[in-house]
Write an enzyme that holds these catalytic residues in place. Structure first.
Site: not given
Lengths: 306, 306
Positions: A133, A136-137
């Site tokens: 993702c 997210c990261d």
């Protein structure tokens, strides 16, 4: 045993839209989501093709807006994992890890989940360089070298997002051309940070404490090569969350649920909506449309079944 | 003769969403709208069930947002009326009052139009007390007595909107109960300004310079009565805009276009989306979902036909 008129399995755009419609129809409704409300779009940095948002909207934001809208209609939302569906004369029993919900009708909107590459190192380094993702990261990979595995819309969208952070983004794709839409391809080819490893699959993910690189296998030449990388973003596709439905509703060969145009499955009172359906284009707008239709159909079924 | 890859007929949520998707797919696309971009929703004061807008959005506003989003993708938008479709080996010919457009594929998203009550006085007093859109004309009826003809979602939504302005709003409905959704019914019954004339149809609209009242016929008792009114809002339903398609694509008995789940009609390269389709729930979100699916299907057809 908890009782309601309608159970919706899944809290992505399909499930939440079904919830909006069911709530407005004053159906006693329980929506069960396993992971995160908003579903898979939560991981999409910028959604440019959901109608009504000409400037785009983040997946996270549209998920929250839909959740707010569904909650405002008075439906119950539960975080739990659905493990079984039983169809009985007295109702549909939806079983979760900790409870059984009985309802007149069920809408299956559990979507899909990511495919893994299943290469050595993938599990070992997940969270230590292997990720799924970009939203997210992504910021963790500022000025780092990242490889993205995949060639579809999702992969290219995520890869383009990674160029905001990473020093380089290398697409590893098993074919000689991308499956992504032309507009995304054009953007990818125009992006100076983007590189491409064609006809290649990841044979192994290497590292010590963190990922240090990937070993590639060229499916045309048979040769093996290695790319240094600090991050491996896996974006190779999805499987429908229908394992517990085998033998209960009709599925296609890939496991997607077969419905008619009113979202009815072969079992009366059981409907399906969104990415979990056969012939879904797996877009937020089509999932939402499915959800609305499924809720209207479920409302009719429940009214008529009285 | 103007050439493109795709012609979209209709600029409501279905057509505009198809336009967003077609534009992003870099298809040379012409969208033809007869009347107003945004389509029928333009007349809806507050849309509360389009996912992503928990506070609601006016039909006019969502139409403008979708139009902006479609235009941003580079498609051409034309205001003209489509009068014919001809399917030839060299392409589909879409004929308007002033031009012929030739394309590989066509998406029919022309929606529906309002039904008239066809009572004496209706045409004569249109614009002088007879109206079809609460958003447009509602403020003209401040502190006036208004009757609303119809009993479905649209009628009750419009009637509720009219209570903001009118001194009284009387629903005239041919049955003994409303067809509208329960949440709308609850609101209507809770609204002190709202009255109901059940089992009744409008026999005549009376007036001199302006509307002064309606003559009602009770379909159960056979009796005739009269209600004084300054305004008559007609909201009794729709017919699909498919007259020019008879004998060209398969239609159902009511004239709606029959498609498969990918929005394909029986004619290769001709797709349909939105309220014009058989089995559509006639909601913005389902129309938009259809439009996205039709555009993806049209893109595949065009790519494969090369």
């Amino acid at each position: 045993m908890k009782e309601s008129q309608l159970v919706i399995v899944g809290g992505g755009p399909a499930g939440l839209t079904a919830g909006i419609y069911a709530g407005r129809a004053r159906l006693a409704t329980v929506l069960i989501e396993r992971e995160i409300l908003g579903g898979q779009i939560t991981y999409t940095p910028l959604l440019e093709n959901y109608p009504g948002f000409p400037e785009g909207v983040s997946g996270n934001q549209i998920g929250q807006l839909m959740e707010k809208q569904a909650r405002a209609q008075g439906i119950a939302i539960v975080l739990d994992e659905v493990t079984g569906l039983e169809v009985r004369p007295e109702g549909k029993l939806v079983k979760t890890t900790g409870e059984t919900y009985r309802a007149r009708a069920v809408i299956l909107a559990g979507g899909c989940r990511r495919l893994l590459i299943n290469a050595p190192g993938e599990k070992e380094f997940t969270g230590r360089g292997v990720f799924y993702c970009a939203t997210c990261d992504g910021p963790l990979y500022r000025n780092k070298a990242v490889v993205v595995v995949g060639g579809g819309d999702a992969a290219i969208t995520e890869a383009l997002h990674m160029t905001r952070f990473a020093s380089s983004v290398t697409i590893i794709h098993r074919r000689s051309q991308l499956r992504a839409s032309k507009v995304l391809q054009e953007r990818a080819f125009a992006e100076p940070k983007m590189k491409f490893a064609w006809d290649s699959v990841v044979k192994e993910i290497k590292g010590d404490k963190m990922v240090t690189g990937v070993v590639l296998h060229n499916v045309v030449t048979g040769q093996t090569s290695q790319i240094e990388a600090d991050g491996v973003l896996v974006a190779i596709g999805h499987v429908p969350n229908t394992e517990y439905l085998k033998g209960i509703v009709n599925l296609d060969e890939a496991g997607y649920i077969i419905t008619d145009q009113m979202m009815a499955t072969n079992v009366a009172g059981v409907f399906a909506a969104g990415d979990i359906r056969h012939d879904s284009i797996r877009q937020v707008v089509s999932a939402a449309g499915d959800g609305g239709t499924a809720a209207v159909a479920a409302e009719r079924y429940i009214s008529e079944a009285k």
